[in-house]
Motif scaffolding. Structure first.
Motif, PDB file in Angstrom:
ATOM      1  N   ASN A  57      56.314  59.737   4.680  1.00 30.76           N
ATOM      2  CA  ASN A  57      55.770  58.423   5.058  1.00 30.76           C
ATOM      3  C   ASN A  57      54.392  58.567   5.694  1.00 30.76           C
ATOM      4  O   ASN A  57      53.482  57.773   5.407  1.00 30.76           O
ATOM      5  CB  ASN A  57      56.722  57.724   6.027  1.00 30.76           C
ATOM      6  CG  ASN A  57      58.041  57.351   5.381  1.00 30.76           C
ATOM      7  OD1 ASN A  57      58.119  57.187   4.158  1.00 30.76           O
ATOM      8  ND2 ASN A  57      59.088  57.210   6.173  1.00 30.76           N
ATOM      9  N   GLU A  58      54.239  59.576   6.554  1.00 25.20           N
ATOM     10  CA  GLU A  58      52.941  59.788   7.181  1.00 25.20           C
ATOM     11  C   GLU A  58      51.893  60.184   6.140  1.00 25.20           C
ATOM     12  O   GLU A  58      50.732  59.760   6.236  1.00 25.20           O
ATOM     13  CB  GLU A  58      53.053  60.857   8.265  1.00 25.20           C
ATOM     14  CG  GLU A  58      53.864  60.425   9.471  1.00 25.20           C
ATOM     15  CD  GLU A  58      54.029  61.533  10.494  1.00 25.20           C
ATOM     16  OE1 GLU A  58      53.589  62.670  10.186  1.00 25.20           O
ATOM     17  OE2 GLU A  58      54.596  61.281  11.567  1.00 25.20           O
ATOM     18  N   ALA A  59      52.300  60.993   5.158  1.00 23.78           N
ATOM     19  CA  ALA A  59      51.357  61.369   4.102  1.00 23.78           C
ATOM     20  C   ALA A  59      50.943  60.141   3.293  1.00 23.78           C
ATOM     21  O   ALA A  59      49.769  59.993   2.923  1.00 23.78           O
ATOM     22  CB  ALA A  59      51.988  62.422   3.189  1.00 23.78           C
ATOM     23  N   ALA A 103      47.245  58.668   2.972  1.00 28.84           N
ATOM     24  CA  ALA A 103      46.612  58.391   1.679  1.00 28.84           C
ATOM     25  C   ALA A 103      46.088  56.961   1.614  1.00 28.84           C
ATOM     26  O   ALA A 103      44.970  56.709   1.127  1.00 28.84           O
ATOM     27  CB  ALA A 103      47.622  58.642   0.556  1.00 28.84           C
ATOM     28  N   GLN A 104      46.883  56.010   2.119  1.00 30.52           N
ATOM     29  CA  GLN A 104      46.428  54.626   2.140  1.00 30.52           C
ATOM     30  C   GLN A 104      45.198  54.466   3.037  1.00 30.52           C
ATOM     31  O   GLN A 104      44.258  53.744   2.691  1.00 30.52           O
ATOM     32  CB  GLN A 104      47.550  53.712   2.623  1.00 30.52           C
ATOM     33  CG  GLN A 104      48.732  53.636   1.666  1.00 30.52           C
ATOM     34  CD  GLN A 104      49.857  52.786   2.221  1.00 30.52           C
ATOM     35  OE1 GLN A 104      49.762  52.241   3.317  1.00 30.52           O
ATOM     36  NE2 GLN A 104      50.954  52.679   1.465  1.00 30.52           N
ATOM     37  N   GLN A 105      45.211  55.145   4.180  1.00 28.43           N
ATOM     38  CA  GLN A 105      44.053  55.064   5.062  1.00 28.43           C
ATOM     39  C   GLN A 105      42.827  55.683   4.417  1.00 28.43           C
ATOM     40  O   GLN A 105      41.712  55.155   4.550  1.00 28.43           O
ATOM     41  CB  GLN A 105      44.367  55.762   6.380  1.00 28.43           C
ATOM     42  CG  GLN A 105      43.246  55.638   7.417  1.00 28.43           C
ATOM     43  CD  GLN A 105      43.588  56.316   8.714  1.00 28.43           C
ATOM     44  OE1 GLN A 105      44.570  57.055   8.785  1.00 28.43           O
ATOM     45  NE2 GLN A 105      42.817  56.082   9.754  1.00 28.43           N
ATOM     46  N   ALA A 106      43.039  56.797   3.703  1.00 25.99           N
ATOM     47  CA  ALA A 106      41.909  57.420   3.011  1.00 25.99           C
ATOM     48  C   ALA A 106      41.347  56.488   1.933  1.00 25.99           C
ATOM     49  O   ALA A 106      40.127  56.381   1.764  1.00 25.99           O
ATOM     50  CB  ALA A 106      42.338  58.751   2.391  1.00 25.99           C
ATOM     51  N   GLN A 107      42.239  55.810   1.212  1.00 26.93           N
ATOM     52  CA  GLN A 107      41.772  54.854   0.218  1.00 26.93           C
ATOM     53  C   GLN A 107      40.999  53.709   0.876  1.00 26.93           C
ATOM     54  O   GLN A 107      39.957  53.273   0.368  1.00 26.93           O
ATOM     55  CB  GLN A 107      42.958  54.310  -0.569  1.00 26.93           C
ATOM     56  CG  GLN A 107      43.619  55.338  -1.477  1.00 26.93           C
ATOM     57  CD  GLN A 107      44.829  54.766  -2.195  1.00 26.93           C
ATOM     58  OE1 GLN A 107      45.245  53.643  -1.948  1.00 26.93           O
ATOM     59  NE2 GLN A 107      45.409  55.553  -3.083  1.00 26.93           N
ATOM     60  N   ARG A 108      41.514  53.224   2.003  1.00 24.92           N
ATOM     61  CA  ARG A 108      40.817  52.132   2.687  1.00 24.92           C
ATOM     62  C   ARG A 108      39.449  52.586   3.175  1.00 24.92           C
ATOM     63  O   ARG A 108      38.452  51.860   3.023  1.00 24.92           O
ATOM     64  CB  ARG A 108      41.662  51.661   3.871  1.00 24.92           C
ATOM     65  CG  ARG A 108      41.030  50.530   4.660  1.00 24.92           C
ATOM     66  CD  ARG A 108      41.942  50.087   5.783  1.00 24.92           C
ATOM     67  NE  ARG A 108      42.231  51.156   6.708  1.00 24.92           N
ATOM     68  CZ  ARG A 108      41.414  51.549   7.687  1.00 24.92           C
ATOM     69  NH1 ARG A 108      40.250  50.933   7.859  1.00 24.92           N
ATOM     70  NH2 ARG A 108      41.766  52.529   8.485  1.00 24.92           N
ATOM     71  N   LEU A 109      39.381  53.794   3.749  1.00 24.09           N
ATOM     72  CA  LEU A 109      38.092  54.306   4.198  1.00 24.09           C
ATOM     73  C   LEU A 109      37.133  54.510   3.036  1.00 24.09           C
ATOM     74  O   LEU A 109      35.925  54.278   3.169  1.00 24.09           O
ATOM     75  CB  LEU A 109      38.295  55.621   4.957  1.00 24.09           C
ATOM     76  CG  LEU A 109      39.054  55.513   6.292  1.00 24.09           C
ATOM     77  CD1 LEU A 109      39.250  56.899   6.901  1.00 24.09           C
ATOM     78  CD2 LEU A 109      38.308  54.607   7.259  1.00 24.09           C
ATOM     79  N   ALA A 110      37.677  54.945   1.892  1.00 22.91           N
ATOM     80  CA  ALA A 110      36.823  55.125   0.714  1.00 22.91           C
ATOM     81  C   ALA A 110      36.270  53.781   0.243  1.00 22.91           C
ATOM     82  O   ALA A 110      35.094  53.672  -0.113  1.00 22.91           O
ATOM     83  CB  ALA A 110      37.610  55.798  -0.405  1.00 22.91           C
ATOM     84  N   ARG A 111      37.144  52.753   0.250  1.00 22.68           N
ATOM     85  CA  ARG A 111      36.656  51.431  -0.146  1.00 22.68           C
ATOM     86  C   ARG A 111      35.580  50.931   0.818  1.00 22.68           C
ATOM     87  O   ARG A 111      34.571  50.335   0.402  1.00 22.68           O
ATOM     88  CB  ARG A 111      37.820  50.451  -0.188  1.00 22.68           C
ATOM     89  CG  ARG A 111      38.846  50.743  -1.278  1.00 22.68           C
ATOM     90  CD  ARG A 111      39.837  49.602  -1.390  1.00 22.68           C
ATOM     91  NE  ARG A 111      40.895  49.906  -2.341  1.00 22.68           N
ATOM     92  CZ  ARG A 111      42.096  50.326  -2.011  1.00 22.68           C
ATOM     93  NH1 ARG A 111      42.398  50.477  -0.728  1.00 22.68           N
ATOM     94  NH2 ARG A 111      43.004  50.583  -2.918  1.00 22.68           N
ATOM     95  N   GLU A 112      35.798  51.149   2.122  1.00 22.02           N
ATOM     96  CA  GLU A 112      34.796  50.736   3.091  1.00 22.02           C
ATOM     97  C   GLU A 112      33.493  51.498   2.893  1.00 22.02           C
ATOM     98  O   GLU A 112      32.404  50.917   3.011  1.00 22.02           O
ATOM     99  CB  GLU A 112      35.326  50.971   4.511  1.00 22.02           C
ATOM    100  CG  GLU A 112      36.473  50.046   4.896  1.00 22.02           C
ATOM    101  CD  GLU A 112      36.993  50.334   6.291  1.00 22.02           C
ATOM    102  OE1 GLU A 112      36.479  51.297   6.908  1.00 22.02           O
ATOM    103  OE2 GLU A 112      37.891  49.605   6.752  1.00 22.02           O
ATOM    104  N   ALA A 113      33.600  52.792   2.597  1.00 21.30           N
ATOM    105  CA  ALA A 113      32.382  53.574   2.359  1.00 21.30           C
ATOM    106  C   ALA A 113      31.639  53.076   1.122  1.00 21.30           C
ATOM    107  O   ALA A 113      30.406  52.975   1.123  1.00 21.30           O
ATOM    108  CB  ALA A 113      32.738  55.057   2.199  1.00 21.30           C
ATOM    109  N   ILE A 114      32.402  52.763   0.058  1.00 25.28           N
ATOM    110  CA  ILE A 114      31.764  52.242  -1.156  1.00 25.28           C
ATOM    111  C   ILE A 114      31.086  50.910  -0.862  1.00 25.28           C
ATOM    112  O   ILE A 114      29.935  50.668  -1.265  1.00 25.28           O
ATOM    113  CB  ILE A 114      32.808  52.085  -2.276  1.00 25.28           C
ATOM    114  CG1 ILE A 114      33.287  53.465  -2.736  1.00 25.28           C
ATOM    115  CG2 ILE A 114      32.235  51.320  -3.454  1.00 25.28           C
ATOM    116  CD1 ILE A 114      34.401  53.405  -3.749  1.00 25.28           C
ATOM    117  N   ALA A 115      31.786  50.020  -0.137  1.00 22.80           N
ATOM    118  CA  ALA A 115      31.205  48.712   0.171  1.00 22.80           C
ATOM    119  C   ALA A 115      29.966  48.856   1.047  1.00 22.80           C
ATOM    120  O   ALA A 115      28.945  48.178   0.812  1.00 22.80           O
ATOM    121  CB  ALA A 115      32.246  47.846   0.879  1.00 22.80           C
TER     122      ALA A 115
END
Length: 421
Positions: A205-207, A211-223
């Motif tokens: 669950n933590e992994a 992963a979800q947090q990494a995806q969110r951070l990636a989306r924020e970085a792209i934006a």
């Protein structure tokens, strides 16, 4: 008795009711076993449970048969007492099937039964083993202690024909302690497996959350990157397209120049967009493609803004901009780029001053100031989002960013970024 006992979770909750205040109280535990609501909540036996139950039953019967033969051959026990012993042992073997439903009650009932019948010895051992597996130690301490305490009395009532009294008592106590220890070992092993399973589930669950947090951070970085890159280009497009709209009778040379700037800006915007998405998708800021802008490209940025009609003064106090680390220079460039874009949108016609200073070990400072615009200040929808992104970018780089209205209606923005020596 086997380690193939059911893998049902060992009981961890304390008993309820007035007697549950003491962790060593047994009557509340027995009452809870006869609770109808608890009986409805039990799961059905699995194939593994049936195998374990049959194994325990046959073990009780086998040990009981050995005990029945010993009682029948013991000259110190009368025939009537031997028959009673065997009948009692047969009943004890039959009730072994109730060990899952009433482990505490069965173990308590087996204490006097085991004392009165050698044939019931196997069933009594199974009951104590089940208690040690399925109940906490406080139950085992009470009932197991009682089982050990009656061993001397049992051999006093029914002496063994082959062994002396002391040896027989020692053997009986050792056997009971062994059964209890085995049951507690099985319980501990089961709890360990459950704990490891829970840890594995928690780790998964933590992994997944990481992963979800990494995806969110990636989306924020792209934006953030797309905003910083495209806002400058699109502002240039807007300025020149507005000039063509409001001056359709402009000289042909100016129209050609504006159209060329629009075409070049659109081309650069597309190239920047492809580069940002490609780099962020690969997760490698050093991926091949268009070179990332650094502090050395600040002169070209200012020249581009001047070509768009802005009044920009660049005061660079960094002796060698090319010596600035790439990541630091890229962050400084993006901050200056967004500041010029904001000045072009919110203060058209005002002179903008860009000051860059810093040394290794002392940090890098970028300051952008402009006075109040000569005309009316346009209302631009969505204002402030770029400044939020710049503050986040500076914070991620370990620095800080301040901004706000300046004297006389102007605006100033200043950022400090760490520059390692």
């Amino acid at each position: 008795m086997s380690e193939t006992e059911s893998t049902e979770r060992p009981e961890r909750h304390a008993p309820h009711g007035p007697l549950a205040r003491s962790p060593w109280a047994l009557p509340s535990a027995i009452a809870r076993e006869f609770d109808p609501g608890r009986a409805k909540g039990r799961s059905r036996r699995t194939v593994r449970d049936w195998i374990a139950d049959f194994t325990c039953f046959f073990a009780a019967v086998l040990i009981g048969m050995i005990g029945a033969d010993a009682v029948a051959a013991n000259p110190r026990i009368s025939q009537d007492l031997a028959e009673f012993d065997q009948i009692l042992g047969a009943l004890a073997c039959a009730v072994v099937w109730l060990r899952r439903r009433w482990p505490v009650g069965l173990a308590i009932a087996m204490v006097p039964v085991g004392m009165a019948s050698d044939t019931a010895g196997g069933a009594a051992a199974i009951a104590v083993f089940t208690l040690a597996v399925h109940r906490p130690f406080r139950y085992v301490a009470w009932i197991g202690g009682a089982s050990i305490a009656v061993v001397p009395l049992a051999y006093l009532i029914r002496p063994d024909a082959d062994m002396p009294y002391g040896v027989a008592v020692a053997f009986g106590v050792l056997l009971t302690v062994t059964v209890i220890g085995w049951g507690m070992f099985v319980r501990s092993r089961r709890e360990l497996l459950l704990s490891l399973r829970e840890r594995a589930i928690r780790a998964e669950n933590e992994a997944a959350l990481r992963a979800q947090q990494a995806q969110r951070l990636a989306r924020e970085a792209i934006a953030r990157e797309m905003h910083d890159v495209l806002a400058h280009r699109l502002t240039l497009l807007s300025v020149h397209a507005g000039a063509l709209e409001f001056r359709p009778d402009a000289p042909r040379a100016e129209i050609v120049r504006a159209a060329g700037v629009i075409r070049e800006s659109a081309h650069e915007a597309l190239q920047d967009l492809r580069q940002v998405i490609g780099v962020l998708r690969d997760g490698d800021t050093d991926a091949p493609g268009r070179p990332q802008p650094t502090l050395a490209a600040l002169d070209a940025l200012v020249a581009e803004s001047r070509a768009a009609g802005m009044k920009v003064v660049l005061d660079s106090r960094v002796p060698d901009p090319a010596a600035v680390p790439a990541a630091l220079g890229r962050t400084a460039y993006r901050i200056a780029q967004e500041a010029l874009t904001n000045a072009r949108k919110h203060a058209p016609g005002a002179e903008v001053t860009v000051t860059v200073s810093g040394t290794p070990g002392g940090g890098l400072t970028i300051a952008v100031r402009n006075p109040a615009p000569p005309g009316d200040v346009p209302n631009v929808p969505g204002s402030g989002q770029g400044l939020i992104g710049l503050a986040e970018r500076a914070q991620l780089a370990g620095g800080r960013l301040t901004h706000g209205p300046g004297p006389g209606g102007g605006f100033h923005l200043e950022a400090w970024l760490p520059w390692a020596s």
